[in-house]
Scaffold this active site. Structure first.
Site, short mmCIF file in Angstrom:
data_model
loop_
_atom_site.label_atom_id
_atom_site.label_comp_id
_atom_site.label_asym_id
_atom_site.label_seq_id
_atom_site.Cartn_x
_atom_site.Cartn_y
_atom_site.Cartn_z
N ASP A 2 18.09 13.37 25.56
CA ASP A 2 18.13 14.21 24.36
C ASP A 2 19.50 14.85 24.15
OD1 ASP A 2 15.40 13.68 23.84
OD2 ASP A 2 14.86 15.15 25.37
N ASP A 8 21.73 11.46 30.41
CA ASP A 8 20.63 12.22 29.82
C ASP A 8 20.21 11.56 28.51
OD1 ASP A 8 18.86 14.42 29.31
OD2 ASP A 8 20.39 15.33 28.04
#
Length: 174
Positions: free
Chosen positions: A9, A7
């Site tokens: 963020d 991922d």
């Protein structure tokens, strides 16, 4: 070769620091990352939820996030032994596409552009592992979910957890 989806963020990009900085500036607050333990900014200030989310709809918001400590070096090492993809649920904030892509090119240019995945539901990702700060992405993901510690997920249990990038290195390269 096994695949690792990572991922963006709060895993490789330090989202909370900027979010708090602009919020504190605009609302004359002094909230810190410690205030977010077990919660999110929009839950701390529900009366400002629309305004808090509006920051994320700014097409430039994601362009100048700080890089999470050690992430570049560890991902470079991982990419020598695994197929590595950066996967971001950008459909939540479509205006972020350009800024996120430019940020990834600047900070993770050693990865092939074709390994940047902008999606919505991450269950579509075909990988052996998904490193993410949001456990909801593990529900329908077919591989092994690995929860990357972030303030909002401090109370999540039942998942393999890594607290930082040196722990990611240990998990995959030990």
């Amino acid at each position: 070769m096994q695949r690792i989806a990572i991922d963006m963020d709060e895993v490789v990009a330090d989202f909370n620091t900027k979010h708090l900085r602009v919020f504190n500036r605009d609302y004359h607050e002094n909230l810190t990352v410690n205030d977010l333990m077990g919660t999110r900014l929009r839950e701390l200030r529900p009366h400002l939820q629309k305004e808090i989310i509006a920051y994320l709809q700014d097409p430039t918001f994601f362009r100048d996030l700080d890089v999470m400590k050690d992430s570049q070096q560890v991902i470079r090492e991982l990419s020598e032994r695994y197929e590595v993809f950066i996967t971001t649920a950008a459909m939540e904030f479509p205006a972020s596409f350009g800024a996120k892509y430019e940020w990834l090119k600047e900070h993770f240019g050693f990865l092939n552009d074709m390994n940047f995945v902008f999606c919505g539901d991450k269950s579509i990702i075909h990988a052996d592992y998904l490193i993410d700060d949001n456990a909801r992405h593990f529900k329908r993901f077919a591989g092994q979910g690995i929860l990357f510690t972030a303030p909002h997920n401090m109370n999540e249990t039942g998942y393999v957890r890594v607290n930082n990038w040196p722990e990611v290195r240990d998990y995959f390269l030990r």
